[in-house]
Design a protein around this motif. Structure first.
Motif, mmCIF file in Angstrom:
data_model
loop_
_atom_site.group_PDB
_atom_site.id
_atom_site.type_symbol
_atom_site.label_atom_id
_atom_site.label_comp_id
_atom_site.label_asym_id
_atom_site.label_seq_id
_atom_site.Cartn_x
_atom_site.Cartn_y
_atom_site.Cartn_z
ATOM 1 N N THR A 19 0.385 -1.166 -0.344
ATOM 2 C CA THR A 19 0.189 -0.117 -0.485
ATOM 3 C C THR A 19 1.274 1.206 0.315
ATOM 4 O OG1 THR A 19 -2.242 -0.650 1.252
ATOM 5 C CG2 THR A 19 -2.172 1.269 1.126
ATOM 6 N N ARG A 20 1.590 1.387 0.698
ATOM 7 C CA ARG A 20 2.751 2.608 0.926
ATOM 8 C C ARG A 20 3.382 2.831 -0.548
ATOM 9 N NH1 ARG A 20 8.136 3.092 4.675
ATOM 10 N NH2 ARG A 20 8.884 4.527 3.769
ATOM 11 N N ARG A 21 3.887 1.482 -1.453
ATOM 12 C CA ARG A 21 3.878 1.260 -2.434
ATOM 13 C C ARG A 21 3.115 2.495 -3.463
ATOM 14 N NH1 ARG A 21 9.384 -1.024 -3.826
ATOM 15 N NH2 ARG A 21 8.212 -1.316 -6.531
ATOM 16 N N LYS A 22 2.444 2.210 -3.376
ATOM 17 C CA LYS A 22 1.109 1.927 -4.589
ATOM 18 C C LYS A 22 0.737 3.909 -3.504
ATOM 19 C CE LYS A 22 -1.356 -2.123 -5.344
ATOM 20 N NZ LYS A 22 -2.641 -2.804 -4.595
ATOM 21 N N ILE A 23 1.092 4.398 -3.099
ATOM 22 C CA ILE A 23 0.405 5.503 -2.583
ATOM 23 C C ILE A 23 2.079 6.391 -3.202
ATOM 24 C CG2 ILE A 23 0.335 7.049 -0.092
ATOM 25 C CD1 ILE A 23 -0.907 5.274 1.274
ATOM 26 N N ALA A 24 2.995 5.902 -2.934
ATOM 27 C CA ALA A 24 4.334 7.131 -3.074
ATOM 28 C C ALA A 24 4.290 6.531 -5.001
ATOM 29 C CB ALA A 24 5.054 5.888 -2.823
ATOM 30 N N MET A 25 3.342 5.938 -5.632
ATOM 31 C CA MET A 25 3.695 5.494 -6.885
ATOM 32 C C MET A 25 2.335 6.478 -7.809
ATOM 33 S SD MET A 25 3.119 2.824 -9.288
ATOM 34 C CE MET A 25 1.619 2.683 -9.624
ATOM 35 N N SER A 26 1.140 6.017 -6.494
ATOM 36 C CA SER A 26 0.038 7.593 -6.855
ATOM 37 C C SER A 26 1.200 8.780 -7.279
ATOM 38 C CB SER A 26 -0.317 7.582 -6.157
ATOM 39 O OG SER A 26 -1.496 6.241 -6.203
ATOM 40 N N ILE A 27 1.079 9.155 -5.771
ATOM 41 C CA ILE A 27 2.377 10.689 -5.681
ATOM 42 C C ILE A 27 3.184 11.248 -6.623
ATOM 43 C CG2 ILE A 27 3.074 12.158 -3.376
ATOM 44 C CD1 ILE A 27 2.084 10.764 -1.623
ATOM 45 N N VAL A 71 12.223 16.178 -12.345
ATOM 46 C CA VAL A 71 11.174 15.366 -12.793
ATOM 47 C C VAL A 71 11.540 14.569 -14.129
ATOM 48 C CG1 VAL A 71 9.129 15.541 -14.755
ATOM 49 C CG2 VAL A 71 10.084 17.824 -12.701
ATOM 50 N N ILE A 72 12.462 14.142 -14.268
ATOM 51 C CA ILE A 72 12.664 13.451 -16.485
ATOM 52 C C ILE A 72 13.851 12.243 -15.017
ATOM 53 C CG2 ILE A 72 13.627 13.003 -18.183
ATOM 54 C CD1 ILE A 72 12.732 15.845 -18.990
ATOM 55 N N PHE A 73 14.498 12.943 -14.374
ATOM 56 C CA PHE A 73 15.410 11.325 -14.115
ATOM 57 C C PHE A 73 15.297 10.965 -12.787
ATOM 58 C CE2 PHE A 73 17.966 14.450 -17.568
ATOM 59 C CZ PHE A 73 18.629 12.848 -18.087
ATOM 60 N N VAL A 74 14.572 11.544 -11.620
ATOM 61 C CA VAL A 74 14.102 11.156 -10.427
ATOM 62 C C VAL A 74 12.945 10.782 -10.270
ATOM 63 C CG1 VAL A 74 14.400 12.078 -7.912
ATOM 64 C CG2 VAL A 74 16.207 12.762 -9.457
ATOM 65 N N ILE A 75 12.161 11.775 -11.023
ATOM 66 C CA ILE A 75 11.118 10.916 -10.341
ATOM 67 C C ILE A 75 10.012 9.994 -11.330
ATOM 68 C CG2 ILE A 75 8.249 11.679 -10.327
ATOM 69 C CD1 ILE A 75 8.896 14.765 -9.682
ATOM 70 N N LEU A 76 10.632 10.357 -12.889
ATOM 71 C CA LEU A 76 10.076 9.352 -13.820
ATOM 72 C C LEU A 76 11.094 7.773 -14.032
ATOM 73 C CD1 LEU A 76 8.828 8.334 -16.670
ATOM 74 C CD2 LEU A 76 10.443 9.823 -17.663
ATOM 75 N N ILE A 79 9.167 6.101 -10.731
ATOM 76 C CA ILE A 79 7.556 6.045 -11.250
ATOM 77 C C ILE A 79 8.217 4.151 -12.013
ATOM 78 C CG2 ILE A 79 5.905 5.885 -12.838
ATOM 79 C CD1 ILE A 79 5.988 8.933 -11.746
ATOM 80 N N LEU A 80 9.030 4.551 -12.652
ATOM 81 C CA LEU A 80 9.052 3.353 -13.510
ATOM 82 C C LEU A 80 10.172 2.004 -13.462
ATOM 83 C CD1 LEU A 80 11.399 4.620 -16.663
ATOM 84 C CD2 LEU A 80 9.010 3.751 -16.542
ATOM 85 N N HIS A 81 11.026 2.557 -11.793
ATOM 86 C CA HIS A 81 11.092 1.421 -10.547
ATOM 87 C C HIS A 81 10.195 0.804 -10.269
ATOM 88 C CE1 HIS A 81 13.843 -0.527 -7.571
ATOM 89 N NE2 HIS A 81 12.905 -0.086 -6.698
ATOM 90 N N VAL A 83 7.244 0.041 -11.225
ATOM 91 C CA VAL A 83 6.536 -0.938 -12.752
ATOM 92 C C VAL A 83 7.680 -2.156 -12.477
ATOM 93 C CG1 VAL A 83 5.309 -1.029 -14.748
ATOM 94 C CG2 VAL A 83 5.114 1.055 -13.496
ATOM 95 N N PHE A 84 8.435 -1.753 -12.835
ATOM 96 C CA PHE A 84 9.908 -2.627 -13.017
ATOM 97 C C PHE A 84 11.137 -2.456 -11.792
ATOM 98 C CE2 PHE A 84 8.188 -1.152 -16.932
ATOM 99 C CZ PHE A 84 6.825 -2.375 -18.009
ATOM 100 N N ALA A 85 10.743 -3.808 -10.783
ATOM 101 C CA ALA A 85 11.864 -2.968 -10.175
ATOM 102 C C ALA A 85 13.658 -3.555 -10.383
ATOM 103 C CB ALA A 85 11.646 -4.482 -9.076
ATOM 104 N N SER A 86 13.591 -4.109 -11.633
ATOM 105 C CA SER A 86 15.070 -3.921 -11.928
ATOM 106 C C SER A 86 15.274 -3.098 -13.200
ATOM 107 C CB SER A 86 15.665 -5.618 -12.755
ATOM 108 O OG SER A 86 14.774 -5.263 -13.785
ATOM 109 N N VAL A 87 15.354 -1.635 -13.496
ATOM 110 C CA VAL A 87 15.002 -0.430 -14.178
ATOM 111 C C VAL A 87 16.463 0.476 -13.543
ATOM 112 C CG1 VAL A 87 13.607 0.858 -12.992
ATOM 113 C CG2 VAL A 87 13.978 1.003 -15.282
ATOM 114 N N ARG A 88 16.825 0.505 -12.560
ATOM 115 C CA ARG A 88 17.305 1.038 -11.676
ATOM 116 C C ARG A 88 19.345 0.039 -12.170
ATOM 117 N NH1 ARG A 88 15.390 3.195 -6.263
ATOM 118 N NH2 ARG A 88 13.284 4.486 -6.877
ATOM 119 N N LEU A 89 19.009 -1.090 -12.637
ATOM 120 C CA LEU A 89 20.211 -1.868 -12.535
ATOM 121 C C LEU A 89 20.716 -1.071 -13.924
ATOM 122 C CD1 LEU A 89 18.982 -5.565 -11.318
ATOM 123 C CD2 LEU A 89 20.232 -3.562 -9.871
#
Length: 341
Positions: A19-27, A71-76, A79-81, A83-89
């Protein structure tokens, strides 16, 4: 700068974390939409319309470019992380890069606001000198802002350890952190406060002798005061939103047990304030500036109803008499014109 949570094999714990991850993603999605379209529209309008290419407006556009980095390099990426947990790799040295982007945005923002404060003070105190030299220095000022930020913050790629995602425990690194806080927060904040105090004193001193006979002069004076108020609100917002981050940056260097660094609430709070600061400036600008708001509405109407907008532009062409009168008044307006928000 990820937070490591101990996940217990319990349904209730997993539910709370999910739930916390969903709230953080929504924000983050709300921040991304507001920040991307807000800052992007400010940059587009400044480039698209020659009437908005004044010195303060160029500084505001530069402020929007700095906010777009977050906005692009941190927030976006966050958001991708989600959805895709390995995007930061995908990113090599992700921790250094994200911290560098956050601090670059902070540096560009605070130096741009400092330049805006100095511009407002010189406009009030030395109007003739300002009109004569400011345009020549505007491009160099933007260049100096970005160069200073990059030079001061480039050592982050050396000082931050990728394994711990934090600065190495060394005295020289502590000194570097204190220099960052002083150069990119404390000193600019003092300069901005001094500029506005001096500007207020100049306005009080010149008020008895201020005579504005024409309607255009009164309107121009109101626009200048409105712009000074917009910049002041942006400055106050920046200081309030950035103070938790720089406080966390200093206190964490003198916390041997890393209790402060590993505090989940403090990490979430200071990151949330930084994201909010990167998205709120366009909202302030559009709420208080009728010029930017009008250009935004006109461009939205052109996108939604291009034929109707084109028909309106054709029908709104000035008459020959109006055109001739504008040409006759052009030299007089060129001497006193300063396009502001």
């Amino acid at each position: 700068m990820d937070l490591n949570f101990t996940i217990v094999g319990n349904e209730s714990t997993n539910y709370v974390l999910d739930t916390r991850r969903k709230i953080a993603m929504s924000i983050d999605i709300v921040f991304f939409l507001v920040g991307f379209f807000g800052n992007g529209s400010v940059i587009y309008l400044t480039i698209r319309h020659p009437g908005l290419r004044s010195i303060p407006n160029l500084m505001i556009a530069n402020l929007a470019v700095g906010d777009m980095l977050v906005v692009i390099f941190v927030i976006l990426v966050n958001i991708l992380h989600y959805v895709f947990a390995s995007v930061r790799l995908i990113f090599t040295h992700y921790c250094e890069f994200i911290l560098f982007i956050q601090l670059i945005s902070q540096g560009v923002s605070v130096l741009t606001l400092t330049a805006l404060s100095a511009d407002r003070f010189t406009t009030v105190a030395y109007p003739l000198h300002k009109q004569r030299y400011a345009r020549k220095l505007s491009v160099w000022t933007v260049f100096a802002i970005w160069t200073t930020s990059v030079v001061v913050l480039w050592p982050i790629f050396v000082y931050v350890e990728d394994t711990t995602c934090w600065f190495a425990d060394d005295t020289s690194y502590t000194v570097y952190i204190l220099c960052i806080v002083f150069l990119l927060f404390i000193l600019p904040a003092v300069v901005m406060i001094v500029c506005y105090v001096l500007m207020a004193k100049e306005l009080i001193r010149k008020k008895p002798n201020l005579k504005i006979n024409s309607r255009g002069g009164r309107k121009q004076q109101k626009k200048r005061l409105r712009l000074a108020l917009i910049v002041l609100i942006m400055i106050v917002t920046f200081i309030l939103c950035s103070s938790p981050f720089y406080t966390w940056l200093i206190v964490s260097r003198f916390d041997p047990l890393n209790v402060f660094v590993q505090n989940a609430f403090m990490n979430d709070a200071k990151l949330m304030m930084l994201k909010f600061n990167s998205t709120v400036d366009p909202v302030i600008l559009y709420l208080m500036s009728s010029t930017y708001r009008k250009h935004l509405i006109d461009n939205i109407q052109v996108c939604l109803c291009p034929r109707k907008s084109h028909h309106r532009v054709i029908n709104s062409k000035p008459s020959v008499r109006t055109f001739i009168s504008r040409i006759a008044d052009l030299p007089r307006h060129q001497q006193s014109r300063e396009t502001i928000v």
